[in-house]
Design a protein around this motif. Structure first.
Motif, short mmCIF file in Angstrom:
data_model
loop_
_atom_site.label_atom_id
_atom_site.label_comp_id
_atom_site.label_asym_id
_atom_site.label_seq_id
_atom_site.Cartn_x
_atom_site.Cartn_y
_atom_site.Cartn_z
N GLU A 1 0.86 -1.18 0.00
CA GLU A 1 0.00 0.00 0.00
C GLU A 1 0.90 1.23 0.00
N VAL A 2 0.67 2.13 -0.96
CA VAL A 2 1.49 3.33 -1.09
C VAL A 2 0.60 4.55 -1.25
N LYS A 3 1.20 5.72 -1.20
CA LYS A 3 0.48 6.97 -1.46
C LYS A 3 1.28 7.77 -2.47
N GLY A 4 0.57 8.51 -3.32
CA GLY A 4 1.28 9.32 -4.30
C GLY A 4 0.31 10.10 -5.16
N PHE A 5 0.88 10.82 -6.12
CA PHE A 5 0.05 11.52 -7.08
C PHE A 5 0.83 11.74 -8.36
N GLY B 1 -3.99 15.08 -6.53
CA GLY B 1 -4.82 15.08 -5.31
C GLY B 1 -6.19 15.67 -5.55
N HIS B 2 -6.88 15.94 -4.46
CA HIS B 2 -8.23 16.50 -4.54
C HIS B 2 -8.56 17.20 -3.21
N THR B 3 -9.66 17.93 -3.19
CA THR B 3 -10.07 18.58 -1.95
C THR B 3 -11.20 17.78 -1.32
N LEU C 1 -2.66 10.47 -2.74
CA LEU C 1 -3.81 9.58 -2.85
C LEU C 1 -3.39 8.14 -2.58
N PRO C 2 -4.27 7.35 -1.97
CA PRO C 2 -3.92 5.94 -1.73
C PRO C 2 -3.84 5.17 -3.03
N LYS C 3 -2.78 4.41 -3.19
CA LYS C 3 -2.56 3.56 -4.35
C LYS C 3 -2.04 2.22 -3.86
N VAL C 4 -1.92 1.27 -4.79
CA VAL C 4 -1.35 -0.04 -4.49
C VAL C 4 -0.23 -0.28 -5.48
N GLY D 1 -10.48 3.85 -17.32
CA GLY D 1 -10.70 4.90 -18.29
C GLY D 1 -10.73 6.29 -17.69
N ARG D 2 -10.45 6.39 -16.40
CA ARG D 2 -10.48 7.68 -15.71
C ARG D 2 -9.07 8.06 -15.27
N ILE D 3 -8.88 9.34 -15.01
CA ILE D 3 -7.57 9.82 -14.56
C ILE D 3 -7.19 9.14 -13.25
N GLY D 4 -5.89 8.84 -13.11
CA GLY D 4 -5.41 8.21 -11.89
C GLY D 4 -5.39 6.69 -11.93
#
Length: 112
Positions: free
Chosen positions: A32-36, A41-43, A56-59, A84-87
């Protein structure tokens, strides 16, 4: 030999694991990692106050493969992780110089 590293959305992990199973991969490492990236990111709103979530949480999924299987593994991960979406994430392929199975001492392709 190659190391395939994929950074994906957490909810796509089961789909990716299944896709890798279908192409014959028996071992993966997941962190489990975090990044952008471009997503930046987002509000979010918490108790009436807005704040920015930069990371943002990523794997991170790591798969060691022989050269012959790289394309199948990359394709399986790409299709399974795609929304099909960003991220959606990225896939990186690195060269592996040597692999050793600790228990038996087997080397390289035999160790995978």
């Amino acid at each position: 030999m190659k190391m395939v590293v994929a950074i994906i959305k957490p909810f796509k992990l089961d789909d990716v694991r299944e896709a890798l199973s279908e192409v014959g991969m028996t071992g993966i490492t997941v962190t489990e990692v975090k990044g952008f990236g471009r997503q930046k990111g987002h509000t979010e709103l918490y108790r009436g106050a807005e704040y920015v979530v930069d990371f943002l949480p990523k794997v991170k999924v790591e798969i060691a493969v022989t050269d012959e299987r790289v394309d199948a593994v990359v394709d399986a991960v790409r299709k399974a992780a795609n929304t099909g979406r960003i991220g959606d994430g990225k896939i990186f392929v690195y060269n592996l110089d040597q692999v050793v199975r600790i228990r038996t001492g087997e080397l390289d392709g035999d160790a995978l």
